[in-house]
Design a protein around this motif. Structure first.
Motif, short mmCIF file in Angstrom:
data_model
loop_
_atom_site.label_atom_id
_atom_site.label_comp_id
_atom_site.label_asym_id
_atom_site.label_seq_id
_atom_site.Cartn_x
_atom_site.Cartn_y
_atom_site.Cartn_z
N LYS A 82 0.89 -1.31 0.19
CA LYS A 82 0.24 -0.82 -0.07
C LYS A 82 0.48 1.39 0.09
CE LYS A 82 -3.99 -1.79 2.04
NZ LYS A 82 -5.20 -1.35 2.27
N ALA A 83 0.47 2.06 -0.57
CA ALA A 83 1.15 3.34 -0.66
C ALA A 83 0.32 4.32 -1.07
CB ALA A 83 2.62 3.51 -1.83
N THR A 84 1.05 5.62 -0.17
CA THR A 84 0.19 7.15 -0.78
C THR A 84 1.18 7.84 -1.09
OG1 THR A 84 -1.34 6.56 0.89
CG2 THR A 84 -1.34 8.32 0.40
N TYR A 85 0.98 8.47 -2.23
CA TYR A 85 1.89 9.76 -2.94
C TYR A 85 1.10 10.76 -2.98
CZ TYR A 85 1.36 6.58 -6.38
OH TYR A 85 0.41 5.63 -7.15
N LYS A 86 2.24 11.53 -3.33
CA LYS A 86 1.59 13.25 -3.49
C LYS A 86 2.25 13.88 -4.60
CE LYS A 86 0.93 16.67 -0.46
NZ LYS A 86 0.91 17.54 0.50
N THR A 87 1.80 14.60 -5.57
CA THR A 87 2.06 14.48 -6.85
C THR A 87 3.27 16.11 -7.18
OG1 THR A 87 1.18 14.84 -8.39
CG2 THR A 87 1.80 16.29 -9.55
N ILE A 88 4.52 15.81 -6.93
CA ILE A 88 5.65 17.47 -6.83
C ILE A 88 5.70 18.34 -8.26
CG2 ILE A 88 6.54 16.12 -4.74
CD1 ILE A 88 9.02 15.04 -6.62
N ASN A 89 5.71 17.81 -9.40
CA ASN A 89 5.53 19.13 -10.14
C ASN A 89 4.81 19.44 -10.58
OD1 ASN A 89 4.59 16.05 -11.57
ND2 ASN A 89 6.35 16.96 -13.42
N ARG A 90 3.38 19.36 -10.26
CA ARG A 90 2.56 20.20 -10.74
C ARG A 90 1.79 21.23 -10.06
NH1 ARG A 90 -3.13 16.64 -12.61
NH2 ARG A 90 -4.43 18.60 -12.69
N THR A 91 2.07 22.77 -10.38
CA THR A 91 1.80 23.81 -9.44
C THR A 91 0.18 23.99 -9.69
OG1 THR A 91 2.00 24.96 -11.30
CG2 THR A 91 4.01 24.74 -9.94
N SER A 92 -0.78 23.51 -10.59
CA SER A 92 -2.11 24.05 -10.89
C SER A 92 -3.06 23.52 -9.70
CB SER A 92 -2.50 23.45 -12.36
OG SER A 92 -3.01 22.40 -12.12
N ASN A 93 -2.79 22.53 -9.22
CA ASN A 93 -3.26 22.17 -8.34
C ASN A 93 -3.13 20.49 -6.92
OD1 ASN A 93 -4.58 19.41 -9.09
ND2 ASN A 93 -6.13 20.19 -10.25
N GLU A 94 -3.44 20.19 -6.31
CA GLU A 94 -2.87 18.56 -5.93
C GLU A 94 -3.64 18.12 -6.43
OE1 GLU A 94 -2.84 17.82 -0.95
OE2 GLU A 94 -1.41 19.75 -1.26
N VAL A 95 -2.29 17.01 -6.43
CA VAL A 95 -2.92 15.93 -6.14
C VAL A 95 -2.37 14.57 -5.38
CG1 VAL A 95 -3.57 13.76 -8.10
CG2 VAL A 95 -3.38 16.17 -8.99
N THR A 96 -3.62 14.05 -4.52
CA THR A 96 -2.67 12.95 -4.04
C THR A 96 -3.61 11.52 -3.85
OG1 THR A 96 -1.95 14.10 -2.15
CG2 THR A 96 -2.19 12.29 -1.48
N GLN A 97 -2.78 10.18 -4.13
CA GLN A 97 -3.17 9.14 -4.67
C GLN A 97 -3.15 8.20 -3.56
OE1 GLN A 97 -1.59 9.09 -8.50
NE2 GLN A 97 -3.37 9.65 -9.55
N SER A 98 -3.82 6.91 -3.69
CA SER A 98 -3.27 5.66 -2.56
C SER A 98 -3.28 4.45 -4.03
CB SER A 98 -4.14 5.46 -2.42
OG SER A 98 -5.57 5.63 -1.65
N ALA A 99 -2.56 3.94 -3.61
CA ALA A 99 -2.16 2.25 -4.15
C ALA A 99 -2.03 1.42 -3.81
CB ALA A 99 -0.51 2.88 -4.80
N THR A 100 -2.41 0.68 -4.43
CA THR A 100 -2.64 -1.21 -3.06
C THR A 100 -2.32 -2.07 -4.77
OG1 THR A 100 -4.34 -0.66 -2.21
CG2 THR A 100 -3.41 -3.42 -2.64
N LEU A 101 -1.12 -2.62 -4.59
CA LEU A 101 -0.44 -4.30 -5.30
C LEU A 101 -0.52 -5.21 -4.52
CD1 LEU A 101 1.13 -0.92 -6.56
CD2 LEU A 101 0.55 -1.79 -8.45
#
Length: 153
Positions: free
Chosen positions: A96-115
């Motif tokens: 399980k992972a949770t991560y945030k986009t670091i090169n997008r300035t227009s809006n924040e995107v946080t995602q989760s993933a399961t593999l």
């Protein structure tokens, strides 16, 4: 004469018996243990977007570090490459992972993933991802199979 013959026969028997010991046999080749992969490594795969069913799978890279951090690189449907950073955990075979986009300035995107991690093949499969935060609207999708291309990035 009989005793000389008997002594010679015993000597020949002793020599031939000692020359055929197990020490002279070649040992069997060692049994090679299958490699067991640790999760940290560099993986390349693809992802799809549920809300864009006609979009072909897009390239996605996971750099999973031994210290519990993860960096991802994903080609967006807009043709731009986006980078995310966050953390991961492994419980059994579930990543399980949770991560945030670091090169997008227009809006924040946080995602989760399961593999699912396969330690014998060094692959990640059966993956899903979803937005936790996205001001553009909620999206989610699936990951294709990720192949390990490097140990411990």
């Amino acid at each position: 004469m009989k005793s000389k013959f008997l002594a010679m026969l015993l000597a020949v028997s002793a020599i031939s018996f000692s020359s055929c010991t197990k020490e002279d046999e070649e040992p069997p080749p060692p049994v090679e243990e299958p490699k067991v992969y640790q999760l940290p490594g560099l993986y390349i795969g693809t992802y799809t977007v549920t809300q864009l069913p006609n979009l072909a799978p897009l390239r996605y890279v996971l750099a999973i570090e031994p210290d519990g951090t993860i960096t991802t690189e994903g080609l967006g449907s807009d043709g731009k490459t986006y980078y995310q950073q966050g953390t991961w955990t492994l419980t059994g075979t579930t990543v399980k992972a949770t991560y945030k986009t670091i090169n997008r300035t227009s809006n924040e995107v946080t995602q989760s993933a399961t593999l699912t991690f396969n330690e014998k093949e060094g692959t990640l499969t059966e993956g899903t991802w979803k937005d936790l935060v996205n001001s553009d609207g909620y999206i989610d999708g699936k990951f294709g199979k990720f192949t390990r291309v490097k140990d411990n990035p």
